[in-house]
Enzyme design. Structure first.
Site, mmCIF file in Angstrom:
data_model
loop_
_atom_site.group_PDB
_atom_site.id
_atom_site.type_symbol
_atom_site.label_atom_id
_atom_site.label_comp_id
_atom_site.label_asym_id
_atom_site.label_seq_id
_atom_site.Cartn_x
_atom_site.Cartn_y
_atom_site.Cartn_z
ATOM 1 N N GLU A 29 0.851 -1.192 0.000
ATOM 2 C CA GLU A 29 0.000 0.000 0.000
ATOM 3 C C GLU A 29 0.885 1.240 0.000
ATOM 4 O O GLU A 29 1.626 1.467 0.949
ATOM 5 C CB GLU A 29 -0.900 -0.011 1.238
ATOM 6 C CG GLU A 29 -1.870 -1.181 1.238
ATOM 7 C CD GLU A 29 -2.454 -1.473 2.620
ATOM 8 O OE1 GLU A 29 -2.371 -0.602 3.510
ATOM 9 O OE2 GLU A 29 -2.981 -2.589 2.799
ATOM 10 N N GLU A 62 -4.492 -6.342 3.103
ATOM 11 C CA GLU A 62 -3.279 -7.029 3.579
ATOM 12 C C GLU A 62 -3.272 -8.517 3.257
ATOM 13 O O GLU A 62 -2.226 -9.097 2.975
ATOM 14 C CB GLU A 62 -3.088 -6.817 5.085
ATOM 15 C CG GLU A 62 -2.520 -5.457 5.464
ATOM 16 C CD GLU A 62 -3.564 -4.344 5.425
ATOM 17 O OE1 GLU A 62 -4.764 -4.648 5.246
ATOM 18 O OE2 GLU A 62 -3.171 -3.166 5.563
ATOM 19 N N PHE A 85 1.998 -0.959 8.797
ATOM 20 C CA PHE A 85 2.266 -0.860 10.235
ATOM 21 C C PHE A 85 2.213 -2.258 10.838
ATOM 22 O O PHE A 85 1.368 -3.076 10.448
ATOM 23 C CB PHE A 85 1.238 0.045 10.930
ATOM 24 C CG PHE A 85 1.352 1.484 10.537
ATOM 25 C CD1 PHE A 85 2.354 2.294 11.047
ATOM 26 C CD2 PHE A 85 0.471 2.032 9.620
ATOM 27 C CE1 PHE A 85 2.473 3.620 10.660
ATOM 28 C CE2 PHE A 85 0.579 3.355 9.225
ATOM 29 C CZ PHE A 85 1.573 4.162 9.756
ATOM 30 N N PHE A 88 -0.898 -4.294 11.572
ATOM 31 C CA PHE A 88 -1.693 -4.738 10.427
ATOM 32 C C PHE A 88 -1.255 -6.117 9.928
ATOM 33 O O PHE A 88 -1.910 -6.714 9.080
ATOM 34 C CB PHE A 88 -1.615 -3.747 9.261
ATOM 35 C CG PHE A 88 -2.053 -2.343 9.578
ATOM 36 C CD1 PHE A 88 -2.640 -2.028 10.805
ATOM 37 C CD2 PHE A 88 -1.884 -1.327 8.654
ATOM 38 C CE1 PHE A 88 -3.032 -0.727 11.097
ATOM 39 C CE2 PHE A 88 -2.274 -0.023 8.937
ATOM 40 C CZ PHE A 88 -2.846 0.276 10.160
ATOM 41 N N ILE A 89 -0.154 -6.611 10.484
ATOM 42 C CA ILE A 89 0.279 -7.948 10.067
ATOM 43 C C ILE A 89 -0.737 -8.991 10.540
ATOM 44 O O ILE A 89 -0.796 -10.092 10.003
ATOM 45 C CB ILE A 89 1.709 -8.260 10.565
ATOM 46 C CG1 ILE A 89 2.392 -9.193 9.572
ATOM 47 C CG2 ILE A 89 1.706 -8.843 11.976
ATOM 48 C CD1 ILE A 89 3.890 -9.170 9.602
ATOM 49 N N HIS A 131 -1.679 1.222 15.633
ATOM 50 C CA HIS A 131 -0.612 1.445 14.651
ATOM 51 C C HIS A 131 0.767 1.132 15.231
ATOM 52 O O HIS A 131 1.738 1.046 14.493
ATOM 53 C CB HIS A 131 -0.626 2.892 14.151
ATOM 54 C CG HIS A 131 -1.712 3.166 13.143
ATOM 55 N ND1 HIS A 131 -3.038 3.117 13.454
ATOM 56 C CD2 HIS A 131 -1.653 3.476 11.818
ATOM 57 C CE1 HIS A 131 -3.763 3.405 12.372
ATOM 58 N NE2 HIS A 131 -2.942 3.611 11.369
#
Lengths: 325, 328
Positions: A29, A62, A85, A88-89, A131
């Site tokens: 992204e 993601e 970030f 977000f994994i 985040h």
């Protein structure tokens, strides 16, 4: 040697890898057109240099980004994807934990997944806990994934190059605060091998094992303690998986004392693994209990004084060392 | 269809379907005999017309499949002996006993990946299709998933990515009416999956998933479109899961009349009758084909049973690319 910002050193690794090998592509992204128009950011300018075929801006998606990397790597490409970030994994983790990490095993060794996931991490931006959350221990816990966490511009470049050309999936953690730090970086394809720790500062009285920005807190603690006549050895792990266990145990063998440091919260953090290794395999060398310096077991707070409080600092390390001398 | 190559393709499809049915019936038998098979057994009995999708592909095309994979893999050309050995957890299995029935991966026939995480296959397949596009190959990828999986966000993410990047990816939803113990009308808000294609800028076609010719014709047309750069497509096979989620599932939640109704629409029976009527094969030829399939499956079982289990400590192998890699 010339000095570069970490962010630029990372871009140098990406550029070199893409120039050297057509199989390398970059996706994520905003890796092409970013809202952050800053020449220090790692993917700045890559789109102009390599074009839309090789620098792929993806939808905000993601699972699709990570799935792209798993499928493309299985077909022989060398994807380098970015997760914006670290928290977000979790959205990509099915693809990484259940697929990238396990499909080689499930295939009985027939399939390969030479993918790289660059994940931006860190705190100090008042971004709040959705985040900011260091999840490297989650990733390290999944057999099949390798994990790097650089502290210097040279290591950020060298580890990323190793990751891209490594046959296994590698999670490359990039601490965003370090993007803006400068340091000497060698020219060209100079790689830092995965699984080799670096002794940042030799010492005799206690070993501090850290990685990422926590290394600098350890160095500051070493300065303070030196004034008191205490000599700290500081080891930067550089990669969590593969782990340079020998470097940790050798140092512990000489100093007899171990303090682990990381910015992630303490409970089930990577420091626990290091402490357990010391207990299981270095017990005879231990002159005192192992101490873990880490963040408290809360999400990362927002307001600046609390965020500062959350992040372990040099003083926390100094106190931990004093408590075992 | 009826003559020349078309007749050959139709015979091949019937042949594969019969082999798949024989293969899965054997597993049903073994599963009923406690202790002969480890783990759970998940079958696609009743969904064999999906072989029409695989036979519409080329050898170099890739498939990505899921826990209900036997029909796809056998149609793609996987060795029944090595599949059976894998299902029994043997060293000679396609994955050295690491997979079992659930994750069978056979890259040598371009059965690239299998995932049991429902809905995970489409993003993986998008990656494979991207690689085909990136390298300028004219091969395509077909991905199989169920109606239950279609509720997962990952399926939508993959469709969106494939749509915006025009990936050569054929999405194949085998709608077998059940997701676990949940019927399709309870878990799907729109009445079909194919209509979702419009959201992602691709064609979506709903076909009779028990009509092998219709499956083959649609897959041929849509895969040609993918191959020519037209981007992804979605086809939905309206079919039925005859044997429950797994062999342990007694289907107590299903009206037996529903199963009877679908049994009358058995894709193999229908296709057999059609090919006899069309003069493509005689009943005797098809019976011989069935006997031959029985022989192949019996041989596969013998091979699997005679094969050793892998060494327990081989459980440590294949985590990393380099054998014996020291990670810790």
């Amino acid at each position: 040697m010339r000095e570069l910002h970490t962010g630029i050193a990372i871009r140098e690794a990406l550029t070199l890898a893409m120039e050297m090998d057509e199989r390398v592509f970059v996706a994520g992204e905003g890796v092409g057109v970013s809202i952050h128009d800053n020449p220090i950011m790692p993917t700045h300018g890559l789109l102009e240099q390599f074009g839309e075929r090789r620098v792929k801006d993806t939808p905000v998606s993601e699972a699709a980004i990570a799935g792209l990397a798993v499928g493309a790597s299985n077909m022989g490409l060398l994807p380098v994807v970015e997760i914006m970030f670290f928290p977000f994994i979790t959205l990509a983790s099915d693809m990484l934990v259940n697929h990238a990490a396990k499909l080689r095993y499930l295939s009985g060794g027939k399939s390969g997944f030479p993918l790289t996931v660059r994940v931006k991490a860190g705190m100090g931006f008042q971004a709040g806990c959705q985040h900011s959350h260091n999840l490297e221990a989650w990733m390290a816990h999944a057999p099949g994934l390798k994990v790097t966490f650089a502290s210097t511009p040279a290591d950020a470049k060298g580890l990323l190059l190793s990751a891209i050309f490594d046959p296994d999936p590698v999670i490359v953690v990039e601490e965003m605060g370090l993007y803006f730090m400068q340091g000497e970086v060698p020219d060209g394809d100079v790689r830092v091998p995965l699984g080799k720790a670096r002794t940042v500062r030799p010492g005799m009285d206690a070993t501090v094992v850290a990685y990422g920005g926590a290394v600098y807190a350890a160095l500051a603690a070493a300065e303070t303690l030196q004034e008191e006549g205490v000599s700290l050895e500081v080891i930067d792990l550089r990669t969590l998986v593969p782990l340079d266990k020998d470097a940790v145990l050798e140092s512990l063998g000489r100093t007899g004392r171990l303090v682990t440091v990381h910015d992630a919260n303490k409970f089930c953090g990577f420091g626990a693994e290091l402490a357990a290794i010391a207990a299981e395999e270095g017990f005879a060398s231990l002159k005192a209990p192992v101490r873990r310096v880490a963040a408290p077991n809360t999400p990362v707070p927002f307001t600046p004084p609390q965020e500062q409080f959350y992040k372990p600092g040099a003083e926390d390390i100094v106190q931990a060392v004093r408590s075992i001398l | 269809m009826g003559t020349g190559n078309e007749a050959a393709v139709r015979l091949k499809m019937l042949n594969k379907m019969i082999l798949v049915r024989r293969f899965e019936n054997q597993i049903t038998e073994l599963a009923a005999e406690q202790g002969r098979l480890p783990g759970m057994q998940i079958l696609a009995t009743g969904q064999e017309a999906a072989v029409g999708v695989v036979l519409a592909l080329r050898t170099e095309d890739v498939i990505v499949t899921n826990h209900r994979s036997h029909a796809h893999l056998l149609a793609k050309g996987a060795d029944p002996r090595a599949l059976m050995a894998e299902i029994m957890g043997k060293e000679t299995g396609v994955n050295h006993g690491k997979s079992g029935t659930l994750h069978l991966i056979v890259p040598e026939v371009n059965a690239l990946m299998t995932s049991t995480v429902v809905g995970a296959s489409p993003p993986l397949a998008a990656g494979a299709a991207f690689a085909q596009q990136y390298t300028g190959s004219d091969a395509i990828t077909a991905v199989f998933f169920g109606d239950g999986a279609a509720a997962e966000g990952s399926v939508h993410e993959a469709m969106n990515l494939a749509g915006v990047w025009k990936l050569p990816l054929l999405f194949v939803c085998e709608n077998n009416c059940w997701a676990g113990a949940q019927s399709f009308d309870v878990h799907c808000s729109t009445g079909n999956i194919a209509s979702r294609a419009v959201s992602y800028g691709m064609p979506g076609e709903l076909v009779n998933g028990n009509d092998t010719d219709e499956v083959y014709e649609t897959a041929s047309r849509l895969s040609a479109r993918c191959r020519e750069g037209g981007g992804p497509a979605l086809m939905e096979l309206a079919t039925y899961r005859m044997r429950g989620h797994g062999e342990y599932d007694r289907q107590h939640y299903v009206d037996p009349a529903e199963i009877e109704e679908w049994a009358a629409r058995d894709p193999i029976l229908l296709y057999r009758e059609r090919l006899i009527e069309a003069g493509v094969a005689t009943a005797e030829q098809i019976d011989a084909m069935d006997e031959e399939a029985g022989r192949i499956v019996a041989e596969a079982l013998r091979f699997a049973e005679d094969s050793p289990y892998p060494a327990p400590e081989a459980a440590l192998d294949h985590v990393w690319a380099e054998a014996g890699a020291k990670i810790y």
